[in-house]
Design a protein around this motif. Sequence first.
Motif, PDB file in Angstrom:
ATOM      1  N   ASP A 164      47.016   9.540   8.256  1.00  0.00           N
ATOM      2  CA  ASP A 164      45.805  10.289   8.571  1.00  0.00           C
ATOM      3  C   ASP A 164      44.565   9.394   8.636  1.00  0.00           C
ATOM      4  O   ASP A 164      43.618   9.685   9.374  1.00  0.00           O
ATOM      5  N   THR A 194      52.134  10.482   6.554  1.00  0.00           N
ATOM      6  CA  THR A 194      51.042  11.448   6.481  1.00  0.00           C
ATOM      7  C   THR A 194      50.908  12.013   5.067  1.00  0.00           C
ATOM      8  O   THR A 194      51.851  11.995   4.274  1.00  0.00           O
ATOM      9  N   ASN A 197      53.491  14.883   4.781  1.00  0.00           N
ATOM     10  CA  ASN A 197      54.864  14.435   4.518  1.00  0.00           C
ATOM     11  C   ASN A 197      55.009  13.921   3.092  1.00  0.00           C
ATOM     12  O   ASN A 197      56.030  14.147   2.436  1.00  0.00           O
ATOM     13  N   GLY A 219      56.868   7.597   7.000  1.00  0.00           N
ATOM     14  CA  GLY A 219      56.992   8.491   8.144  1.00  0.00           C
ATOM     15  C   GLY A 219      57.260   7.712   9.411  1.00  0.00           C
ATOM     16  O   GLY A 219      57.978   8.166  10.296  1.00  0.00           O
ATOM     17  N   ARG A 299      60.830  16.671   8.207  1.00  0.00           N
ATOM     18  CA  ARG A 299      60.635  16.118   9.537  1.00  0.00           C
ATOM     19  C   ARG A 299      59.400  15.218   9.505  1.00  0.00           C
ATOM     20  O   ARG A 299      58.298  15.679   9.235  1.00  0.00           O
ATOM     21  N   TRP A 300      59.589  13.958   9.790  1.00  0.00           N
ATOM     22  CA  TRP A 300      58.533  12.970   9.623  1.00  0.00           C
ATOM     23  C   TRP A 300      57.598  12.931  10.829  1.00  0.00           C
ATOM     24  O   TRP A 300      58.037  12.962  11.976  1.00  0.00           O
ATOM     25  N   THR A 301      56.313  12.850  10.558  1.00  0.00           N
ATOM     26  CA  THR A 301      55.287  12.851  11.600  1.00  0.00           C
ATOM     27  C   THR A 301      54.971  11.419  12.014  1.00  0.00           C
ATOM     28  O   THR A 301      54.728  10.557  11.159  1.00  0.00           O
ATOM     29  N   SER A 302      54.950  11.157  13.308  1.00  0.00           N
ATOM     30  CA  SER A 302      54.749   9.800  13.823  1.00  0.00           C
ATOM     31  C   SER A 302      53.267   9.438  13.886  1.00  0.00           C
ATOM     32  O   SER A 302      52.379  10.296  13.824  1.00  0.00           O
ATOM     33  N   ASP A 305      51.698  11.156  16.888  1.00  0.00           N
ATOM     34  CA  ASP A 305      51.372  12.563  16.659  1.00  0.00           C
ATOM     35  C   ASP A 305      50.052  12.706  15.900  1.00  0.00           C
ATOM     36  O   ASP A 305      49.254  13.614  16.173  1.00  0.00           O
ATOM     37  N   VAL A 306      49.816  11.817  14.936  1.00  0.00           N
ATOM     38  CA  VAL A 306      48.569  11.881  14.167  1.00  0.00           C
ATOM     39  C   VAL A 306      47.382  11.497  15.039  1.00  0.00           C
ATOM     40  O   VAL A 306      46.344  12.176  15.042  1.00  0.00           O
ATOM     41  N   THR A 309      45.877  14.090  17.315  1.00  0.00           N
ATOM     42  CA  THR A 309      45.075  15.176  16.751  1.00  0.00           C
ATOM     43  C   THR A 309      43.584  14.892  16.846  1.00  0.00           C
ATOM     44  O   THR A 309      42.768  15.786  16.638  1.00  0.00           O
TER      45      THR A 309
END
Length: 314
Positions: A164, A194, A197, A219, A299-302, A305-306, A309
Amino acid sequence: MTEPQASTPRRPSAEKAVIVLAGATGDLGLRIARHLAQRGATVRALVRPGNASPAVAALRELGATIIDADFNSVTALTKACAGADCVVSALSGLREVIVETQKRLLDAAVAAQVPRFIPSDYCIDYTKLPAGSNRNLDLRREFNQRLDQAPIAATSVLNGMFTDLLTGQAPVVLFGLKRVVYWGDADQPLDFTTIENTAEFTAAAALDPGTPRYLRVAGEVASIRDVQRAASAASGQPFGLLWAGSVGVLGALSKLTKALMPESDDVFPPWQGMQYLHNMFTGLPKLAPLDNARYPEIRWTSVQDVLATRPLGE
């Protein structure tokens, strides 16, 4: 991009488990509470008396039991910990909190015969770093030396950097310049996870009676070149690389910045972030092996993907 390694999966047992959560009103703590509640655990949230923040109301909505806790009293904390299966700390602060308050919480957990304790680590692998290289991580090392001497099973969750932070707080992805800045080697693998996660994994670990002393997750394991590609894909605009010097230059810059800044009680002054990046770019605190597969439902956030946002134009 380097694929996270796997460890033997373990499924947590949440039936009627009682988890005492310190730091529950913080960002990470509130997320841990939510994931514990979703997994069916009974959550006791330790809150300082008089705290009327929206987070307290959110904890109540989750079904958590709010306990006005005197963190200066081992006796009061012991009463709050009675009958718990695990104490989880998500406290944030400097020595008074990370060492002294957590020590009283640990003493209370031991006195109440709580079987397990998860300290507030959630960081890169400080066990591989030399003392003095990072103030905040030195405090965690100091507390964990006490924790290792206590008659209680302990598990630290190590997750690298919070992904993040790449959306603005960590000076790595420079959105205005369309550059990704780095020191040292652009191919050095770095660990990112994240906050969400990390919270989900911590909740699962709190409900898993068989956790080892350390659990390491990422992640995504990404080099700066991977972050560059992720930023380009997320924004639809080409990002370039900006080399700012050697790792040694960053280390010297962090020391100079610290020396020039006045003393304060800020937990994350600019030089602290520089220390953290310096640690990461040395490669010393690289997490291995990874325990991502321990709870396969996560489910891991890449990184991409971050970064996606962040609104365009910011």
